[in-house]
Design an enzyme around this catalytic site. Structure first.
Site, PDB file in Angstrom:
ATOM      1  N   GLU A 299      17.766 -10.073 -22.384  1.00 44.22           N
ATOM      2  CA  GLU A 299      16.745 -11.008 -22.879  1.00 44.22           C
ATOM      3  C   GLU A 299      17.136 -12.458 -22.644  1.00 44.22           C
ATOM      4  OE1 GLU A 299      14.120  -8.986 -26.425  1.00 44.22           O
ATOM      5  OE2 GLU A 299      15.310 -10.717 -27.004  1.00 44.22           O
ATOM      6  N   HIS A 328      31.480  12.069 -16.240  1.00 42.73           N
ATOM      7  CA  HIS A 328      30.894  13.338 -15.805  1.00 42.73           C
ATOM      8  C   HIS A 328      29.388  13.218 -15.656  1.00 42.73           C
ATOM      9  CE1 HIS A 328      34.815  15.184 -16.649  1.00 42.73           C
ATOM     10  NE2 HIS A 328      34.853  14.274 -17.599  1.00 42.73           N
ATOM     11  N   LYS A 441       3.639  -8.165 -27.539  1.00 43.13           N
ATOM     12  CA  LYS A 441       3.390  -8.329 -28.979  1.00 43.13           C
ATOM     13  C   LYS A 441       1.904  -8.592 -29.226  1.00 43.13           C
ATOM     14  CE  LYS A 441       7.815  -9.974 -30.883  1.00 43.13           C
ATOM     15  NZ  LYS A 441       8.517 -10.981 -31.662  1.00 43.13           N
TER      16      LYS A 441
HETATM   17  O1  PA5 Z   1      16.364 -11.568 -30.063  1.00 40.48           O
HETATM   18  C1  PA5 Z   1      15.250 -11.797 -30.508  1.00 40.48           C
HETATM   19  O2  PA5 Z   1      14.851 -12.942 -30.755  1.00 40.48           O
HETATM   20  C2  PA5 Z   1      14.291 -10.645 -30.778  1.00 40.48           C
HETATM   21  O3  PA5 Z   1      14.861  -9.426 -30.416  1.00 40.48           O
HETATM   22  C3  PA5 Z   1      13.917 -10.622 -32.265  1.00 40.48           C
HETATM   23  O4  PA5 Z   1      15.079 -10.508 -33.031  1.00 40.48           O
HETATM   24  C4  PA5 Z   1      12.986  -9.438 -32.576  1.00 40.48           C
HETATM   25  O5  PA5 Z   1      11.834  -9.549 -31.790  1.00 40.48           O
HETATM   26  C5  PA5 Z   1      12.618  -9.405 -34.054  1.00 40.48           C
HETATM   27  O6  PA5 Z   1      11.999 -10.600 -34.453  1.00 40.48           O
HETATM   28  P1  PA5 Z   1      11.826 -10.951 -35.986  1.00 40.48           P
HETATM   29  O7  PA5 Z   1      13.178 -11.153 -36.563  1.00 40.48           O
HETATM   30  O8  PA5 Z   1      11.016 -12.223 -36.027  1.00 40.48           O
HETATM   31  O9  PA5 Z   1      11.094  -9.807 -36.641  1.00 40.48           O
END
Ligand code: PA5
Length: 471
Positions: A299, A328, A441
Site C-alpha cells: 500500500e 516444499h 470503498k
Molecule cells: O493502512 C491503512 O490506512 C488502511 O489499511 C486502514 O487502516 C484501513 O482501511 C482501516 O481504516 P480505518 O481505521 O479508518 O477503519
C-alpha cells in the site's frame, strides 16, 4: 552489549549471484544519496504523516503507554475474552504481535497459564467466522460479563469494521443491558470522525489513533499496543527495541544503517526488473509479521503517480512465505522460475523451547538426526535455502534474530517502517496515501445503498452485469 537484529545482504551482491546481483561499487556510490535521504527523513520525522517515527520516544510514548497500562490493569481481572475489530492497518499489526509474542496455543491454554484473556481478531466480514467466534465466546462466557470488544477504526466509516461493531455492540447491549459500554474500548481519531462521535455520545473508553499516524504505520500506537498489553506482551520492551532501531536507522553512514541499505537494494533491484519481494521467516510465529510487511510494502509503494504528478506505476509485489514449509511449495519456482524476485529469509538463533530428536528409531538413513535439535534442523534448512538460491543466482538476504522477544519485534517493526519511508523517497512517491483503495470503498457504499452513493451503484451494476463469459 545489547543484542540486535542484523541484516546480512551478501547474497544480494554480484560477487555471490553474478549478473543478477548488485555491484559492490554501485552500493558504495549510493552512500552519498542515502545519507542525504537520511538527513531529509531526520528533518521530517515527527511531522505530517511521519509522526509514527516518534511513537517509541517520549513524550508521545508516555502519553500512550501510561493510559494503556492503567486500563489493562483495570480490565485484566474481569476479562476472559477480548474481541478485536478492525481491518488493514487497524488489524494486521495486532495479529502479528499476538502471533509473534504469544504461544501458538495461547487461546487453548488454561487461564492461569495465560498472561491475559483469550483473543480473537476479526479482520473480515466473513459471516461464518463472526458467528463461530461469537458462539465460542458465549460458550465460555454466556452472559458476556467477562468479554471486552476493542473496536479500532480511525475513520469509523470503514464498512467492514462498522458492520462488525454494530453486530457486537448490539449483542453486548442485549445481553448485558445498559452498562454494556464498560465492555467496549474504542481506538479512533481523538477529535473527528464517525467513531469519535459514537464514542462521545455513548461514553465508551477511548484511546487515540494519533494524528499523522496512518493505519499501516500505527502498530506501535494504541492501535497495536492496547490488545498486546492486555494479553501480557511487554509493550515497553517492544518500544525499547523500536527506539534502538530508530537510532541505528538515523545514522548518516550507510554502512551502519540497515534500513537505508535494504531500501536502496530493494528499489535498485526493482529498477532492474526484480519487483517481487518475498519475506520468508524460518519460524511460524514470525509468519504474520510477513503479512504485516505485505500491507506496508504494497500500500505504501504501489502508486500510479509520483510526487511530481507523473505516471510511474511504482511499487513491488510483496510475497509472504514460510520456511521450511514453503521449501516444499515455492522454492522450486524461486530457483528455476523467472528471476524476478528478491528473497528475504529470517533466521532465529535461539528458540525459547528446545525439542530434540530421540535416537530410538534406529534406521540407517535417519541416523544423522539422532540427538539433534529441531532448531538446528530448521536453521540448517534456512542456510541450505540461502545457498541454493545463491547457487542459481537468485538474490537473497537474511534478517538474523538473536531470539523472538518483544524487543526484537519492536526492532523489526521500526526497521521495516523506516525502510518503507526510504523506499518512498527513492521512488519519488507518497508512501502515506492509498488513493486506489477509495474506489472499492465507495463502490461498496453504492452497492449497499448508502445515500449519496447512488451513482456508484449504477456504475458498478452497468459495468458488471450481463456478462456471458461464464462457464
Ligand atoms: O493502512 C491503512 O490506512 C488502511 O489499511 C486502514 O487502516 C484501513 O482501511 C482501516 O481504516 P480505518 O481505521 O479508518 O477503519
Amino acid at each position: 552489549m545489547t543484542e540486535t537484529i542484523t541484516l546480512d545482504y551478501a547474497n544480494c551482491l554480484s560477487e555471490r549471484v553474478g549478473d543478477h546481483g548488485i555491484e559492490r561499487d554501485a552500493l558504495h556510490h549510493a552512500a552519498a544519496q542515502m545519507s542525504q535521504l537520511t538527513a531529509s527523513l531526520n528533518e521530517t520525522r515527527g511531522t505530517g504523516w511521519e509522526r509514527w517515527r516518534d511513537l517509541p520516544f517520549d513524550p508521545m510514548r508516555r502519553e500512550h503507554v501510561d493510559p494503556i497500562l492503567k486500563l489493562t490493569e483495570e480490565l485484566l481481572p474481569r476479562t476472559e475474552n477480548l474481541i478485536v475489530l478492525g481491518i488493514g492497518g487497524s488489524a494486521l499489526g495486532n495479529i502479528a504481535l499476538q502471533s509473534a509474542l504469544n504461544p501458538a496455543t495461547y487461546n487453548l491454554m488454561p487461564r492461569d497459564q495465560r498472561n491475559g484473556p483469550r483473543v480473537f481478531v476479526l479482520d473480515n466480514v466473513d459471516p461464518n467466522v463472526i458467528a463461530q467466534t461469537i458462539d465460542e465466546v458465549k460458550r465460555v462466557d454466556p452472559k458476556l460479563e467477562r468479554t471486552v470488544v476493542n473496536v479500532i477504526s480511525k475513520s469509523g466509516e470503514t464498512a467492514e469494521t462498522a458492520a462488525q461493531f454494530m453486530v457486537l455492540r448490539s449483542l453486548l447491549h442485549q445481553t448485558i443491558g445498559e452498562s454494556y459500554g464498560r465492555h467496549i474500548v474504542a481506538i479512533t481519531d481523538p477529535e473527528k470522525g464517525t467513531m469519535r462521535s459514537i464514542c462521545d455520545r455513548e461514553g465508551y473508553v477511548t484511546l487515540p489513533v494519533p494524528d499523522g499516524v496512518g493505519g499501516r504505520f500505527s502498530v506501535l500506537s494504541p492501535v497495536g499496543l492496547f490488545s498486546a498489553a492486555l494479553c501480557g506482551i511487554d509493550i515497553e520492551r517492544l518500544l525499547d527495541g523500536a527506539r534502538a532501531m530508530d537510532d541505528r536507522c538515523s545514522q548518516p553512514d550507510l554502512k551502519r544503517n540497515p534500513a537505508a541499505v535494504l531500501a536502496w537494494l530493494l528499489i535498485e533491484f526493482t529498477r532492474r526488473g526484480k519487483s517481487n519481494h518475498v519475506l520468508m521467516p524460518y519460524a511460524n510465529s514470525l509468519y504474520l509479521l510477513a503479512d504485516w510487511f505485505r500491507q506496508l510494502w504494497a500500500e505504501s509503494l504501489g502508486k500510479r503517480f509520483n510526487r511530481a504528478g507523473e505516471e510511474v506505476f511504482a511499487g513491488a509485489t510483496p510475497i509472504k512465505a514460510l520456511g521450511t514449509t514453503d521449501q516444499h511449495s515455492q522454492v522450486q519456482l524461486y530457483r528455476e522460475g523467472p528471476n524476478d524476485k528478491v528473497i528475504g529469509l529470517m533466521e532465529v538463533a535461539r528458540f525459547e523451547r528446545e525439542v530434540q530428536v530421540p535416537g530410538d528409531l534406529d534406521v540407517e538413513p535417519l541416523r544423522y538426526l539422532h540427538g539433534r535439535s529441531i532448531a538446528e534442523l530448521l536453521n540448517a534448512e534456512k542456510s541450505a535455502t540461502a545457498y541454493a538460491l545463491m547457487e542459481s543466482q537468485r538474490p537473497n538476504f537474511t534478517i538474523h534474530w538473536p531470539a523472538i522477544n518483544a524487543y526484537h519485534v519492536g526492532e523489526f517493526l521500526q526497521f521495516w517502517m523506516i525502510t518503507t519511508a526510504y523506499a518512498g523517497l527513492l521512488l519519488g512517491i507518497d508512501a502515506y496515501d492509498q488513493p486506489a483503495v477509495e474506489t472499492g470503498k465507495v463502490a461498496t457504499f453504492g452497492l449497499m445503498g448508502r445515500p449519496g452513493y447512488e451513482e456508484w451503484r449504477e456504475k458498478v451494476r452497468r459495468s458488471l452485469e450481463g456478462s456471458e463469459d461464464r462457464v
